[in-house]
Design a protein around this motif. Structure first.
Motif, PDB file in Angstrom:
ATOM      1  N   TYR A 166       0.853  -1.222  -0.246  1.00 41.62           N
ATOM      2  CA  TYR A 166       0.010  -0.170   0.081  1.00 41.62           C
ATOM      3  C   TYR A 166       0.904   1.251  -0.104  1.00 41.62           C
ATOM      4  O   TYR A 166       1.853   1.189   0.667  1.00 41.62           O
ATOM      5  CB  TYR A 166      -0.891   0.191   1.156  1.00 41.62           C
ATOM      6  CG  TYR A 166      -1.857  -1.177   1.458  1.00 41.62           C
ATOM      7  CD1 TYR A 166      -3.102  -1.115   0.737  1.00 41.62           C
ATOM      8  CD2 TYR A 166      -1.363  -2.272   1.984  1.00 41.62           C
ATOM      9  CE1 TYR A 166      -4.051  -2.077   0.824  1.00 41.62           C
ATOM     10  CE2 TYR A 166      -2.337  -3.600   2.080  1.00 41.62           C
ATOM     11  CZ  TYR A 166      -3.723  -3.526   1.541  1.00 41.62           C
ATOM     12  OH  TYR A 166      -4.384  -4.182   1.599  1.00 41.62           O
TER      13      TYR A 166
ATOM     14  N   ILE B 177       0.736   5.302   0.343  1.00 43.05           N
ATOM     15  CA  ILE B 177       0.047   6.606   0.888  1.00 43.05           C
ATOM     16  C   ILE B 177       0.692   7.876   0.582  1.00 43.05           C
ATOM     17  O   ILE B 177       1.829   8.110   1.031  1.00 43.05           O
ATOM     18  CB  ILE B 177      -0.514   6.399   2.589  1.00 43.05           C
ATOM     19  CG1 ILE B 177      -1.028   5.123   2.625  1.00 43.05           C
ATOM     20  CG2 ILE B 177      -1.583   7.690   2.521  1.00 43.05           C
ATOM     21  CD1 ILE B 177      -1.588   5.123   4.146  1.00 43.05           C
TER      22      ILE B 177
ATOM     23  N   ARG C 189      -1.307  -1.195  -4.093  1.00 43.40           N
ATOM     24  CA  ARG C 189      -2.575  -0.329  -3.914  1.00 43.40           C
ATOM     25  C   ARG C 189      -2.540   0.844  -3.546  1.00 43.40           C
ATOM     26  O   ARG C 189      -1.710   1.232  -2.314  1.00 43.40           O
ATOM     27  CB  ARG C 189      -3.650  -1.242  -2.815  1.00 43.40           C
ATOM     28  CG  ARG C 189      -4.022  -2.628  -3.650  1.00 43.40           C
ATOM     29  CD  ARG C 189      -5.053  -3.197  -2.605  1.00 43.40           C
ATOM     30  NE  ARG C 189      -5.443  -4.528  -3.036  1.00 43.40           N
ATOM     31  CZ  ARG C 189      -5.466  -5.629  -2.374  1.00 43.40           C
ATOM     32  NH1 ARG C 189      -5.739  -5.528  -0.888  1.00 43.40           N
ATOM     33  NH2 ARG C 189      -5.915  -6.761  -2.865  1.00 43.40           N
TER      34      ARG C 189
ATOM     35  N   VAL D 108      -3.232   4.740  -2.295  1.00 38.16           N
ATOM     36  CA  VAL D 108      -4.160   5.057  -1.333  1.00 38.16           C
ATOM     37  C   VAL D 108      -3.907   6.796  -1.024  1.00 38.16           C
ATOM     38  O   VAL D 108      -3.162   7.245  -0.306  1.00 38.16           O
ATOM     39  CB  VAL D 108      -4.116   4.477   0.188  1.00 38.16           C
ATOM     40  CG1 VAL D 108      -5.194   5.078   1.096  1.00 38.16           C
ATOM     41  CG2 VAL D 108      -4.364   3.082   0.208  1.00 38.16           C
TER      42      VAL D 108
ATOM     43  N   TRP E 194      -6.339   8.526   7.547  1.00 37.76           N
ATOM     44  CA  TRP E 194      -5.981   7.517   6.351  1.00 37.76           C
ATOM     45  C   TRP E 194      -6.163   6.191   6.886  1.00 37.76           C
ATOM     46  O   TRP E 194      -6.350   5.512   6.253  1.00 37.76           O
ATOM     47  CB  TRP E 194      -4.429   7.914   6.500  1.00 37.76           C
ATOM     48  CG  TRP E 194      -3.618   8.013   7.565  1.00 37.76           C
ATOM     49  CD1 TRP E 194      -3.194   8.867   8.276  1.00 37.76           C
ATOM     50  CD2 TRP E 194      -2.916   6.820   8.100  1.00 37.76           C
ATOM     51  NE1 TRP E 194      -2.292   8.617   9.344  1.00 37.76           N
ATOM     52  CE2 TRP E 194      -2.285   7.098   9.095  1.00 37.76           C
ATOM     53  CE3 TRP E 194      -2.833   5.478   7.665  1.00 37.76           C
ATOM     54  CZ2 TRP E 194      -1.639   6.300  10.057  1.00 37.76           C
ATOM     55  CZ3 TRP E 194      -2.438   4.548   8.698  1.00 37.76           C
ATOM     56  CH2 TRP E 194      -1.485   5.141   9.536  1.00 37.76           C
TER      57      TRP E 194
ATOM     58  N   ALA F 112      -9.219   5.113   5.417  1.00 38.17           N
ATOM     59  CA  ALA F 112      -8.970   4.852   3.937  1.00 38.17           C
ATOM     60  C   ALA F 112      -8.197   3.516   3.601  1.00 38.17           C
ATOM     61  O   ALA F 112      -8.210   2.819   2.580  1.00 38.17           O
ATOM     62  CB  ALA F 112      -7.998   6.059   3.400  1.00 38.17           C
ATOM     63  N   LEU F 113      -7.103   3.183   4.447  1.00 36.00           N
ATOM     64  CA  LEU F 113      -6.184   2.119   4.328  1.00 36.00           C
ATOM     65  C   LEU F 113      -6.850   0.841   4.558  1.00 36.00           C
ATOM     66  O   LEU F 113      -6.743  -0.074   3.701  1.00 36.00           O
ATOM     67  CB  LEU F 113      -4.962   2.313   5.311  1.00 36.00           C
ATOM     68  CG  LEU F 113      -3.855   1.203   5.151  1.00 36.00           C
ATOM     69  CD1 LEU F 113      -3.191   1.359   3.775  1.00 36.00           C
ATOM     70  CD2 LEU F 113      -2.948   1.336   6.298  1.00 36.00           C
TER      71      LEU F 113
ATOM     72  N   ALA G  57      -8.977   0.046   1.688  1.00 36.36           N
ATOM     73  CA  ALA G  57      -8.471  -0.176   0.487  1.00 36.36           C
ATOM     74  C   ALA G  57      -7.801  -1.648   0.632  1.00 36.36           C
ATOM     75  O   ALA G  57      -7.392  -2.246  -0.239  1.00 36.36           O
ATOM     76  CB  ALA G  57      -7.098   0.663   0.297  1.00 36.36           C
TER      77      ALA G  57
END
Ligand SMILES: C[S@@+](CC[C@H](N)C(=O)[O-])C[C@H]1O[C@@H](n2cnc3c(N)ncnc32)[C@H](O)[C@@H]1O
Length: 304
Positions: free
Chosen positions: A127, A129, A154, A156, A164, A167-168, A171
């Motif tokens: 991930y 960010i 992925r 984010v 966050w 959001a994480l 995701a």
């Protein structure tokens, strides 16, 4: 311009340009025959951003003699420092996946291309960010040159001062499984309380066996804005919108090692000077050193 609680940027302005600057360092370090790191995506990404100063640097068109405060020795010290930092965190991820971790989170990913260049075990999810403009730019620039992630990547896109964690997890982060976290080149751009909140959030999302890596700049406590302003002069003279002194948050903040230990993380720090010595490289003289001074690289595992 002073920072604001909701400021934003692209890769050519404000905090965003620091991502381009460190990627330029990785591009230069990648060319170094000592071969400490190999980031083949750093150079195309920096060229895609298109800030003249960094493109000229890659093309060997910057005349060090034109820079009162940027001797070739000082530039090399900065590139060597970036190579050591990159290698430290590359090795960290390789170690975490060797220990069985199969999901990684790169906070403030900027132009970090680890999701495209590290040998992730099959099925690993990475991930990333960062602010939306930064994330989108990198995704598009790498897809334009046909780069393929070496993990399930992925993105984010969110500000780290916003929610966050939600959001994480939306995701796909699996909070029942261990995570390998990285916050590289981020903390000095966060206010002290936001730094604590960042680690509180990370801890809240991490089961034992999760790992963490970051770096701490003790000198941020008595940050010398004038020296930093003087050292970033050459950038400004060449049209780069960067005034480090106004981007970082100076003053008292918790020591990251102590703070993480108090939250159940078993972490150790190593100074940048020790990394120079470990790799048989010349430790920069104080006048050629990073304007922020000594840096402590930190990594470890959640035990509690
Ligand atoms: C020095 S760069 C480091 C980038 C990357 N970690 C690396 O080492 O190449 C700082 C990064 O922090 C990101 N950043 C700083 N504050 C942020 C925030 N509040 N939300 C999201 N990203 C942030 C910037 O967009 C930028 O990409």
């Amino acid at each position: 311009m002073p920072r604001a609680h909701d400021d934003s940027w692209d890769l050519a302005s404000s905090v965003g340009v620091t991502a381009t600057m460190v990627a330029a360092g990785r591009a230069m370090a990648t060319r170094d025959p000592r071969g400490l790191i190999n980031d083949p995506f750093a150079e195309p990404l920096v060229r895609a951003v298109g800030v003249d100063f960094f493109t000229m640097m890659l093309d060997g068109e910057l005349d060090p003699a034109a820079f009162e405060n940027a001797s070739p020795v000082r530039l090399q010290a900065m590139i060597d420092g970036m190579a050591l930092r990159t290698k430290y965190f590359d090795d960290y991820f390789v170690g975490a996946t060797a220990a069985g971790v199969r999901q990684a989170v790169i906070l403030a990913s900027g132009l970090d291309a680890r999701a495209y260049r590290l040998p992730w075990p099959s099925g690993t999810v990475v991930y990333e960010i960062d602010q939306p403009e930064v994330i989108d730019f990198k995704s598009n620039a790498l897809s334009a040159i046909g780069a393929e992630p070496t993990a399930v990547r992925r993105a984010v896109p969110i500000d780290l001062r916003a929610d966050w964690p939600t959001a994480l997890t939306a995701a796909g982060l699996d909070t029942a499984a261990p995570t390998a976290w990285l916050a590289e080149g981020l903390l000095i751009y966060l206010p002290p309380d936001a730094q604590d909140r960042l680690f509180d959030n990370i801890t809240g999302l991490s089961v034992p066996g999760s790992t963490i890596a970051t770096e701490f700049v003790p000198g941020i406590v008595d940050f010398d804005a004038e020296r930093v302003r003087e050292m970033s002069g050459p950038f400004r003279e060449h049209g780069v919108d960067i005034d480090m002194a106004s981007l970082v948050y100076a003053g008292e903040r918790n020591h990251v090692v102590d703070y993480l230990r108090s939250k159940g993380w078993d972490v150790e720090g190593v100074t940048r000077t020790e990394l120079f010595q470990r790799h048989g490289m010349d430790v920069p003289a104080p006048q050629n050193d990073d304007p922020l001074g000594e840096i402590i690289f930190i990594s470890g595992t959640r035990t509690g």
